[in-house]
Scaffold this motif. Sequence first.
Motif, short mmCIF file in Angstrom:
data_model
loop_
_atom_site.label_atom_id
_atom_site.label_comp_id
_atom_site.label_asym_id
_atom_site.label_seq_id
_atom_site.Cartn_x
_atom_site.Cartn_y
_atom_site.Cartn_z
N LEU A 189 3.16 8.72 9.71
CA LEU A 189 1.81 8.19 9.96
C LEU A 189 1.36 8.49 11.39
O LEU A 189 0.17 8.76 11.63
N TRP A 190 2.28 8.45 12.35
CA TRP A 190 1.94 8.76 13.75
C TRP A 190 1.50 10.23 13.88
O TRP A 190 0.52 10.55 14.56
N GLY A 191 2.22 11.13 13.19
CA GLY A 191 1.83 12.54 13.20
C GLY A 191 0.46 12.73 12.55
O GLY A 191 -0.35 13.53 13.03
N PHE A 192 0.20 11.99 11.48
CA PHE A 192 -1.10 12.08 10.81
C PHE A 192 -2.21 11.58 11.73
O PHE A 192 -3.30 12.19 11.80
N PHE B 222 0.13 -3.10 7.99
CA PHE B 222 0.44 -2.56 6.67
C PHE B 222 1.84 -2.92 6.18
O PHE B 222 2.28 -2.45 5.14
N LYS B 223 2.59 -3.75 6.97
CA LYS B 223 3.93 -4.19 6.57
C LYS B 223 4.88 -2.99 6.35
O LYS B 223 5.68 -2.97 5.42
N VAL B 224 4.77 -2.01 7.24
CA VAL B 224 5.63 -0.82 7.14
C VAL B 224 6.74 -0.92 8.17
O VAL B 224 6.48 -1.09 9.36
N SER B 225 8.00 -0.85 7.74
CA SER B 225 9.13 -0.94 8.67
C SER B 225 10.01 0.31 8.65
O SER B 225 10.89 0.46 9.49
N ASP B 226 9.79 1.21 7.70
CA ASP B 226 10.58 2.43 7.59
C ASP B 226 10.23 3.38 8.75
O ASP B 226 9.07 3.79 8.92
N LYS B 227 11.24 3.72 9.57
CA LYS B 227 11.03 4.57 10.74
C LYS B 227 10.43 5.93 10.37
O LYS B 227 9.56 6.44 11.06
N GLN B 228 10.92 6.51 9.28
CA GLN B 228 10.44 7.84 8.88
C GLN B 228 8.97 7.79 8.46
O GLN B 228 8.18 8.68 8.77
N VAL B 229 8.59 6.72 7.75
CA VAL B 229 7.20 6.56 7.34
C VAL B 229 6.30 6.37 8.56
O VAL B 229 5.20 6.92 8.64
N VAL B 230 6.78 5.59 9.53
CA VAL B 230 6.01 5.37 10.76
C VAL B 230 5.79 6.70 11.49
O VAL B 230 4.70 6.99 11.98
N LYS B 231 6.85 7.56 11.57
CA LYS B 231 6.73 8.86 12.22
C LYS B 231 5.70 9.73 11.51
O LYS B 231 4.89 10.41 12.14
N LEU C 204 0.83 -1.20 0.00
CA LEU C 204 0.00 0.00 0.00
C LEU C 204 0.87 1.25 0.00
O LEU C 204 1.92 1.30 0.63
N SER C 205 0.40 2.28 -0.69
CA SER C 205 1.11 3.55 -0.68
C SER C 205 0.82 4.30 0.61
O SER C 205 -0.11 3.96 1.36
N LEU C 206 1.61 5.35 0.88
CA LEU C 206 1.42 6.15 2.08
C LEU C 206 0.03 6.78 2.09
O LEU C 206 -0.64 6.83 3.13
N ALA C 207 -0.42 7.26 0.93
CA ALA C 207 -1.74 7.88 0.84
C ALA C 207 -2.85 6.88 1.14
O ALA C 207 -3.84 7.20 1.81
N GLU C 208 -2.68 5.63 0.68
CA GLU C 208 -3.70 4.61 0.93
C GLU C 208 -3.76 4.23 2.40
O GLU C 208 -4.85 4.03 2.96
N ILE C 209 -2.60 4.17 3.06
CA ILE C 209 -2.58 3.86 4.49
C ILE C 209 -3.25 5.00 5.28
O ILE C 209 -4.04 4.76 6.19
N LYS C 210 -2.95 6.25 4.93
CA LYS C 210 -3.58 7.39 5.61
C LYS C 210 -5.09 7.35 5.41
O LYS C 210 -5.85 7.68 6.32
N SER C 211 -5.53 6.96 4.22
CA SER C 211 -6.97 6.88 3.96
C SER C 211 -7.63 5.84 4.85
O SER C 211 -8.71 6.05 5.39
#
Length: 254
Positions: free
Chosen positions: A242-245, A231-240, A197-204
């Motif tokens: 998503l947490w802010g979102f 969502f199988k996300v392991s990238d620390k920056q992406v997790v941060k 999934l893309s970042l936008a799809e996860i946020k949705s």
Amino acid sequence: MEGDISDMNRPQMYLFGCTLKSDKREYKVDVDDDETEQQLSLKAACLGAEAEDKFHMVEVEALTYDGKATKVPLVVLKPSVLPSMGLGGFEITPPVTLRLLSGSGPVHISGQHFVSVRDSDNEEEEHNTSPVKRPAGLIMEKRVSQKKLKMDSDEDSDDDDDDDEDDDSDDVMPQKSVKKTPVPGKDKAQAGPSKALSLAEIKSKLSTAAKEGRPLPKTEQKFENFVKSSFKVSDKQVVKDLWGFLKTLKMEKK
């Protein structure tokens, strides 16, 4: 024939269900042996008709990717507010413990239990005479037969290529193009379902869950485990990100 072999290779799927209540607040799913790979897919959680009008919280305890035990809230139900909730096929690898933290239940949890046999145990399964292991042995025998058929087919293909190098006749050339044409199509068909999934799809999806009032992790550490497993996300920056979102969604809800 190929369809029958493909069906035999599929993991065995079983119905899963458990009930948590005041006199049985835990339910464990353990791995009995090392010969099988197992996966739970939790589909729904609902309260029984006799449940009190109180909050019923269920947590799940399992291992993280680095082998450490962790606990995360799975669902919070209340008869007058949210008597049932779909879990969307929440997949988790045993050993797993489902635990009723609050309320007296009953809380019914349903889903699917997938079981498959490891390929490395082919020889042991073929020689095992236990009636319980016999179906798995038959599956392994089918897999070996399929691999042998494929190897024989590859050898025939190599022989054809060698003959083509020595023979300059026009009859051989069209056969080469016919063999090579379907290969890219097969690769594309196999690569499609594994797309992340893309970042936008996860946020949705997070936004939808927040609007529907689904329980979401309240701490960054629990949220990190949540997005890794869901969502199988392991990238620390992406997790941060998503947490802010998610914090923004909670502020908007207030």
